[in-house]
Design an enzyme around this catalytic site. Structure first.
Site, short mmCIF file in Angstrom:
data_model
loop_
_atom_site.label_atom_id
_atom_site.label_comp_id
_atom_site.label_asym_id
_atom_site.label_seq_id
_atom_site.Cartn_x
_atom_site.Cartn_y
_atom_site.Cartn_z
N CYS A 51 0.82 -1.22 0.00
CA CYS A 51 0.00 0.00 0.00
C CYS A 51 0.86 1.27 0.00
O CYS A 51 0.40 2.33 -0.40
CB CYS A 51 -0.98 -0.02 1.16
SG CYS A 51 -0.19 -0.30 2.73
N GLN A 123 6.37 -8.71 3.32
CA GLN A 123 5.96 -8.30 1.98
C GLN A 123 7.11 -8.49 0.98
O GLN A 123 6.87 -8.90 -0.16
CB GLN A 123 5.50 -6.83 2.02
CG GLN A 123 4.16 -6.68 2.74
CD GLN A 123 3.84 -5.25 3.14
OE1 GLN A 123 4.74 -4.41 3.28
NE2 GLN A 123 2.56 -4.96 3.33
N ALA A 198 -12.17 2.66 17.07
CA ALA A 198 -12.72 1.57 17.88
C ALA A 198 -12.46 0.24 17.19
O ALA A 198 -12.07 -0.76 17.82
CB ALA A 198 -14.21 1.78 18.08
#
Lengths: 427, 312
Positions: A51, A123, A198
């Site tokens: 990413c 990765q 959360a």
């Protein structure tokens, strides 16, 4: 030897461009390797796509042949159908020693957005594995990536680069939560609100074994969605005070503009409990819990986002202090790797030279034996050993010179001279 | 076995001191594999020397270490602490146990240098000898548990302080969770009370025996060691009541009480030991009030090579 890297990473390119250039799934990667080999069948290729970065490593055994930066950018452009002009200024292109050092820095997570994060090494491993599966790797990339993984392990062992957590949710659970509780599978976790923070915190709590999760939110649908994701239970927002008394861990992330739980409200709820230790994570801004709640009793451990951020920053600084140590290891290992590769480049010439001279000596010995057929075996062995020693002594100076020259780079001039002088222009 | 006899208290005292320096070094600089190797090597070497010393002492006195002298049972107490530390060093190496356990171990060894190495009264009858062993073992285990409760209590309080006030100076101290420390602290308190009780009861039986047998080796009811052990026992009973009865008590309050009990232990048990060792206090357990039946009559310095040169 020719190693090139074209990197589009978070330092120079925004997420939108990175997304356009990403090789986001195995099918895309497979297609990329196929297309690359159609155009450059003799060059090696490894694609690292995460990413935060899209990096293409290409390598050739020959110095002045094979792929160039233009070939790589053209390939990216054609594969993703993105004009070169749109990304060429946002990519980093490096070759030789710099490309090797770059890969080592990436594998050691020095180049990562979160310094020292552990995912990147996996990765890199995965990218290397996929390249092998698609016949992208060759002798050079095999050695390069295996070396990169070793350097990464060395940096992790010998420096504190990966010590301490640096994300708010991981610090909250890993540093503070685990300092209070030894286990979470017997704890009740109350989540007030259903925000992203959360969710992230619940991911960490669940990985630590939390299984009794209760979500209370004004919007019942959102509470149910979050609860379902973590196999928890959405409860009525009106029953919040009851759960405040029961919960061992409270995570609050509402978007309320005022304090949600006042000290008086918490004290009233606490009176209904046995004053068990309670770990409160107030991740909302503005805060949901009155800071005075921290003083209600000795078993209340209240942390707001500032307290957690403070720990994150401290851990980040501690990691930064280790970067110099890691860079020193990387510099040494890059040097070692380059010497290894340069020395490898001299291998075929050395081998050919040895073979050539020994062929000559064998030919001359056969002629000698034909002229002197009365020689017995011990005499022949003595002559062969003498000739062998002469050949080795004659070979020693050019081979040592090659070895010395290889420390600074591929000894092209010397290799050329040896070919001209001894191998009669062999390529 | 000849070289074992050459082992002195100072050998393992110095080994443990080096281990403590290593622990402090680790606390300040987390990444130091060398410090860890040094700690393990010196602690293990010290432990071996410590064991050899106790074995030699036991052979010299002809009694188990727990019964031979006050110095020896203090060293047994320290030995138990080192054993625990070594186990934790291997099983939970990320925690900073050493900075808590090693000072306690060093303190016990240092006190042992100053207490009497003279043998306690001889327990002639074999059954009574076994009871004496049981009495000493129970008391040592009870006192070890009080020490354990105090150390876990101290760890709890520091950890609690770190988490509540977020003290920067405590950040480097890696400790078990408060939940774990609470469990250890409470179990130590619970374990110490029966051990001390058994130790006291068996001690009283031994007093009755010594008085009734009229062996000339009788123990006084007012023996300072008996009185001080009773005080510690009383303190631990109070802590136990607090642990069992208080429904709203916190881990912090139990930890504070444990520390208080350890304070009692230091002043009431170890204090008289040192005084009796220096000859300022007469107690049966130091061998100073042992009449002619005592089987060890040699000079303390001869009995313990480690005591040579120590001011009496």
């Amino acid at each position: 030897m020719n190693v090139l890297v074209v990197s589009c990473n978070h330092h120079k390119a925004g997420v939108q461009l990175r997304e356009r250039l990403a090789f986001s799934n195995p099918e895309k990667l497979q297609r990329a390797y196929r297309q690359w080999h159609e155009v450059h069948p003799d060059s090696e290729l490894v694609v690292l796509s995460t990413c935060n970065r899209v990096e293409i490593y290409a390598a050739d055994e020959q110095d002045n042949a094979g792929v160039s930066f233009d070939d790589i950018t053209r390939f990216i452009s054609q594969f993703h159908d993105v004009p070169t002009d749109e990304f060429v200024d946002s990519v980093l292109a490096q070759s030789g020693m710099h490309a090797v050092s770059h890969l080592f820095q990436v594998a050691c997570s020095i180049d990562s957005m979160v310094l020292g994060e552990p995912q990147i090494v996996n990765q890199v491993k995965e990218a290397y594995r996929i390249a092998q599966l698609n016949d992208g790797c060759g002798p050079l990339t095999n050695v390069l990536f295996q070396h990169a993984l070793k350097v990464s392990a060395q940096v992790r062992t010998e420096t504190g680069l990966a010590d301490g957590r640096v994300s708010i949710a991981s610090v909250a659970v890993g540093d503070f939560g685990k300092s209070i509780f030894s286990r979470f599978d017997n704890k009740t976790v109350l989540v007030i609100g259903a925000g992203e923070m959360a969710e992230e915190t619940l991911t960490y709590l669940q990985s630590e074994g939390a299984c009794k999760i209760v979500v209370a939110n004004r919007n019942r649908d959102r509470a149910e969605r979050l609860a379902a994701k973590f196999h928890g239970e959405a409860v009525d927002y009106a029953s919040l005070d009851g759960w405040l008394a029961k919960a061992d861990v409270i995570v609050s992330t509402t978007g309320a503009s005022e304090t949600l739980i006042s000290k008086a409200r918490f004290v009233a709820a606490r009176a209904r409990s046995n004053c068990h230790p309670v770990f409160i994570l107030d991740l909302a801004a503005p805060r949901d819990f009155d800071p005075a709640i921290a003083t209600v009793d000795e078993n209340v451990f209240l942390y707001d986002i500032d307290a957690l951020e403070e720990t994150c920053n401290r851990n980040r600084k501690a990691r930064e202090a280790e970067v110099q140590k890691a860079m020193l290891i990387i510099a040494n290992q890059t040097q070692n790797f380059m010497q290894l590769i340069y020395h490898r480049a001299t291998g075929p010439v050395i081998h050919r030279l040895r073979e050539h001279w020994h062929d000559i000596s064998r030919g001359e010995l056969e002629r000698l034996y034909r002229k002197l057929p009365t020689l017995d075996d011990p005499q022949r062995q003595a002559i062969e050993a003498t000739i062998q020693r002469i050949v080795n002594k004659l070979l020693h100076p050019p081979l040592e010179a090659l070895k010395d020259e290889a420390k600074a780079g591929t000894p092209d001039g010397l290799l050329h001279a040896i070919r001209r002088l001894f191998l009669f222009g062999e390529k | 076995m000849g070289f074992l006899a050459q082992v002195q208290i100072y050998c393992f005292l110095m080994s443990y001191a080096v281990s403590l320096i290593g622990e402090v070094w680790l606390l300040l600089r987390r990444q130091s594999p060398l410090a860890r190797v040094v700690i393990i090597a010196f602690t293990a070497a010290g432990f071996l020397a410590h064991t050899a010393y106790l074995v030699t002492r036991s052979q010299t006195a002809g009694l188990p270490p727990l019964l031979s002298s006050q110095q020896d049972w203090l060293l047994v107490l320290a030995w138990i602490g080192v054993l625990l530390y070594l186990v934790l060093l291997v099983t939970h190496r990320q925690w900073a146990h050493g900075v808590f356990l090693l000072p306690a171990i060093l303190m016990l060894v240092l006190i042992a240098i100053f207490v009497s190495p003279q043998a306690t009264g001889k327990l002639d009858h074999s059954a009574v000898g076994r009871l004496g062993m049981f009495h000493a073992a129970s008391l040592v285990l009870g006192i070890a548990a009080v020490g354990g409760a105090a150390i876990s209590g101290l760890m709890y309080l520091l950890h609690h302080q770190r988490l509540r006030s977020r003290s920067v100076w405590l950040q480097k101290l890696t400790l078990p969770s408060l939940e774990n420390l609470t469990v250890v602290n409470r179990w130590m308190v619970v374990f110490s009370v029966p051990c001390l009780t058994i130790g006291l009861v068996t001690g009283f039986i031994l007093i009755f025996w010594s008085r009734s047998s009229n062996s000339g080796n009788s123990i006084r009811w007012t023996d300072p060691t008996i009185i001080t052990t009773l005080v510690v026992w009383g303190a631990m009973i109070l802590v136990l009541i607090r642990v069992l009865a208080g429904s709203h008590q916190t881990g912090k309050s139990v930890a504070q009480l444990s520390l208080l009990s350890a304070g009692f232990l230091l002043t009431t048990v170890l204090g008289p030991l040192i005084l009796s060792g220096s000859g300022n206090l007469s107690t049966f357990h130091s061998g100073s009030s042992v009449p002619k039946t005592s089987h060890v009559d040699k000079d303390p310095a001869d009995a313990d090579p480690g005591r040579k040169g120590v001011p009496q």
